[in-house]
Each structure stands twice: as structure tokens, then as C-alpha cells.
Write a protein that holds these residues in place. Sequence first.
Motif, PDB file in Angstrom:
ATOM      1  N   GLU A 197       0.940  -1.200   0.082  1.00 33.57           N
ATOM      2  CA  GLU A 197      -0.128   0.024   0.007  1.00 33.57           C
ATOM      3  C   GLU A 197       0.720   1.423   0.021  1.00 33.57           C
ATOM      4  O   GLU A 197       0.729   2.014  -0.505  1.00 33.57           O
ATOM      5  N   PRO A 230      -1.992  -1.692  -4.869  1.00 32.60           N
ATOM      6  CA  PRO A 230      -2.996  -2.189  -4.309  1.00 32.60           C
ATOM      7  C   PRO A 230      -3.515  -3.441  -4.607  1.00 32.60           C
ATOM      8  O   PRO A 230      -4.121  -4.367  -4.136  1.00 32.60           O
ATOM      9  N   ALA A 236      -1.700  -5.821  -2.703  1.00 31.45           N
ATOM     10  CA  ALA A 236      -2.140  -5.771  -1.296  1.00 31.45           C
ATOM     11  C   ALA A 236      -3.620  -6.633  -1.284  1.00 31.45           C
ATOM     12  O   ALA A 236      -3.662  -7.585  -0.069  1.00 31.45           O
TER      13      ALA A 236
END
Length: 148
Positions: A68, A73, A76
Amino acid sequence: MSLKEQITNDMKAAMRAKEASKLATIRLLQAALKQKEVDERVELDDGMILAIIEKMIKQRKDSIQQFEAGGRPELAEIEKSEIDVLVAYMPAALSDEEVQVAVTAAVAEIGAAGPQDMRKVIELLKTRLAGRADMGKVSGLVKAALSK
């Protein structure tokens, strides 16, 4: 059924259901378990397996923070889905009150008088609370209890 058998059965079920991401995570877990068995030449019990799972969850949480922070993302999200699979093998987490009661009981049981006894209390609690409480929080509670 032992935790190891449950993991194996879940792997077979994920294969049959063609759940690729779940299967990959379970295979990573099994590889970590096998590595520990081979390295230490031991048969893993449920407590040892929980410790490995807890470590894997912690690694993924650290990775999520890094991804992050690095603006990734999508990576993640992959780590978060792996955590979801791993958390399913952990026992139900204790509430803050239950952890406090366990800390108080352990301090009384050992007869801890001050900060010098913290290691003994933590070792006792590690076996009792394995996988059911964040040991970082537990450590802080023990430190607070022994500082009084």
C-alpha cells in the motif's frame, strides 16, 4: 481431526472446487509446515502449526503495508485474500477482557514480583494463548501488570 489433517482435506476440497487462489495459499502453508518438519526433524502438533500460521499472517500484514505504501493495491489485495484463508485455521480470538484475566492469572500463578519475571509470564501465556491473542498486546499488558 488434527489441524494438519484439516489443512490437507481443505487442499483436496479446493482442488475439486477449482479455487486456485485458496489452493495456492494452502500449498504455501503446507510447504512451510513441511519445511519446519524437515529442518527440525519433528512431527508438528497443533500448537506448532498455529505458530507457523500466525507467523505467515504477520508476514502478510507487513507485506500489505509495504504494497500500500508503494502504490500497489492489487498486490495488497492478494495478500489480504491469503490472510482470509489462513485465519480460518486459527482458533477464535479472545476478547480484551479475557486476555486481561489470563494475564492476571498467569502473574498470580508464577508469583511474579516485578519486571524481572516478565519472561516467565510471557512464556506461560504463549502456550495458553497461542493463536488466540496478539502477543504484542499481551506483552504490553504483562509489562503494565508487573510495573504496578
